[in-house]
Design an enzyme around this catalytic site. Sequence first.
Site, PDB file in Angstrom:
ATOM      1  N   ARG A 126       5.705   9.364 -10.953  1.00 12.24           N
ATOM      2  CA  ARG A 126       6.324   8.506  -9.945  1.00 12.24           C
ATOM      3  C   ARG A 126       7.769   8.969  -9.742  1.00 12.24           C
ATOM      4  O   ARG A 126       8.457   9.311 -10.716  1.00 12.24           O
ATOM      5  CB  ARG A 126       6.316   7.031 -10.395  1.00 12.24           C
ATOM      6  CG  ARG A 126       4.968   6.334 -10.298  1.00 12.24           C
ATOM      7  CD  ARG A 126       4.514   6.118  -8.854  1.00 12.24           C
ATOM      8  NE  ARG A 126       3.271   5.392  -8.753  1.00 12.24           N
ATOM      9  CZ  ARG A 126       2.059   5.958  -8.609  1.00 12.24           C
ATOM     10  NH1 ARG A 126       1.939   7.264  -8.549  1.00 12.24           N
ATOM     11  NH2 ARG A 126       0.979   5.206  -8.494  1.00 12.24           N
ATOM     12  N   GLU A 150      10.830   7.639  -1.457  1.00 11.89           N
ATOM     13  CA  GLU A 150       9.578   8.186  -0.973  1.00 11.89           C
ATOM     14  C   GLU A 150       9.131   7.408   0.259  1.00 11.89           C
ATOM     15  O   GLU A 150       9.014   6.181   0.162  1.00 11.89           O
ATOM     16  CB  GLU A 150       8.531   8.084  -2.077  1.00 11.89           C
ATOM     17  CG  GLU A 150       7.294   8.918  -1.800  1.00 11.89           C
ATOM     18  CD  GLU A 150       6.357   8.987  -3.001  1.00 11.89           C
ATOM     19  OE1 GLU A 150       6.817   9.339  -4.100  1.00 11.89           O
ATOM     20  OE2 GLU A 150       5.189   8.636  -2.819  1.00 11.89           O
ATOM     21  N   HIS A 209       3.147  13.402  -2.065  1.00  7.88           N
ATOM     22  CA  HIS A 209       2.354  12.504  -2.920  1.00  7.88           C
ATOM     23  C   HIS A 209       0.850  12.682  -2.649  1.00  7.88           C
ATOM     24  O   HIS A 209       0.154  11.741  -2.256  1.00  7.88           O
ATOM     25  CB  HIS A 209       2.778  11.041  -2.704  1.00  7.88           C
ATOM     26  CG  HIS A 209       2.418  10.142  -3.852  1.00  7.88           C
ATOM     27  ND1 HIS A 209       3.131   8.997  -4.175  1.00  7.88           N
ATOM     28  CD2 HIS A 209       1.420  10.210  -4.768  1.00  7.88           C
ATOM     29  CE1 HIS A 209       2.574   8.411  -5.223  1.00  7.88           C
ATOM     30  NE2 HIS A 209       1.534   9.127  -5.608  1.00  7.88           N
TER      31      HIS A 209
HETATM   32  C1  DGY Z   1      -2.166   7.047  -8.236  1.00  9.33           C
HETATM   33  O1  DGY Z   1      -3.394   6.925  -8.283  1.00  9.33           O
HETATM   34  O2  DGY Z   1      -1.412   6.359  -8.913  1.00  9.33           O
HETATM   35  C2  DGY Z   1      -1.642   8.081  -7.308  1.00  9.33           C
HETATM   36  O3  DGY Z   1      -0.290   8.302  -7.441  1.00  9.33           O
HETATM   37  C3  DGY Z   1      -1.984   7.744  -5.882  1.00  9.33           C
HETATM   38  O4  DGY Z   1      -2.476   8.915  -5.360  1.00  9.33           O
END
Ligand code: DGY
Length: 328
Positions: free
Chosen positions: A241, A270, A289
């Site tokens: 993240r 983001e 992402h």
């Molecule tokens: C998740 O599954 O947490 C991813 O970051 C979304 O694609």
Amino acid sequence: MAKVALTRILPDAGMALLKEAEAAGEIELDIWPGDLPPDREALVALLHGCDGAIVLVTDPIGAELLDAEPQIRVLSQFAVGYDNIDLTAATARGVAVCNTPGVLTETTADLAWALLMASARRVVEGADYVRAGKWQTWGPTLLMGADVHHATLGIVGFGRIGKEVAKRGRGFDMRILAFDTMPDEQAAADLGIELVDLETLLRESDFVSLHCALTAETRHLIDADALALMKPTAILINAARGPVVDTDALVNALQTGAIAGAGLDVTDPEPIPADHPLVGLQNVVIVPHIASASIATRGKMAEMAAQNLLAVLRGERPAHIVNPEVLS
Ligand code: DGY
């Protein structure tokens, strides 16, 4: 009939299950039609009166929203990470929070590796160079990068995805270090991985790959001090993240040569604006992402999110729930 909100149109496999339930008169769907997420006002309106919703990492759900809609029984997240949802608030209000673990583990690990390879061997710079018509000859020092094989890979967050990233590192004959606050010693032994503290990992790794969840403890885990511990030749990979890394500190480290490069699937903010200093740096590869975005995996995630939601609405136990205590 249960009212269900979808904050985006999902891949077909999930939509098919939901449409089937709708055709059977089990649920009534209210689908946000946009490619961009609903803004706050639209999200509040969409969730109004619904019993359950399939939500995305782009949909912040807090206590206030849940208090306004006390009939909500389930929030089914179309992702494994659910840091956009206030889990404590949801649990306190008896709202089931479901997610999609497992199906995206290997796909996400593959993308982390794509970023690692692209950053180490300057793949994006090379492709830009060719596209710009700059390729005139074979050059003895042209676009030299870092070796991946036999280098040291440091994995921060030795969970499902971290382990898959480690497995791939074995194929490159790497020395692999891992840091986790709850280390899986058996898996580390099985994979031949050294469990170390974060400082050792940062000091000794040629590649540092982040795979921890975003929590209060991991927010800005990689700050200026952490970056200063890394080798000037090291490359940082983030497929976890964005806020796990302090962006300003990262920009500074990349500009001053404190580290050599970064490969980022996630950023903070983001999306990151095109004129952000991070985007302009040659030694950074950023993708939007997409770590779980293989056709097969996104289909499985959609199916799982739909199944989790329908299970809760049917009074059944969903396959993947992060706060099972609300079921009892
Ligand atoms: C998740 O599954 O947490 C991813 O970051 C979304 O694609």
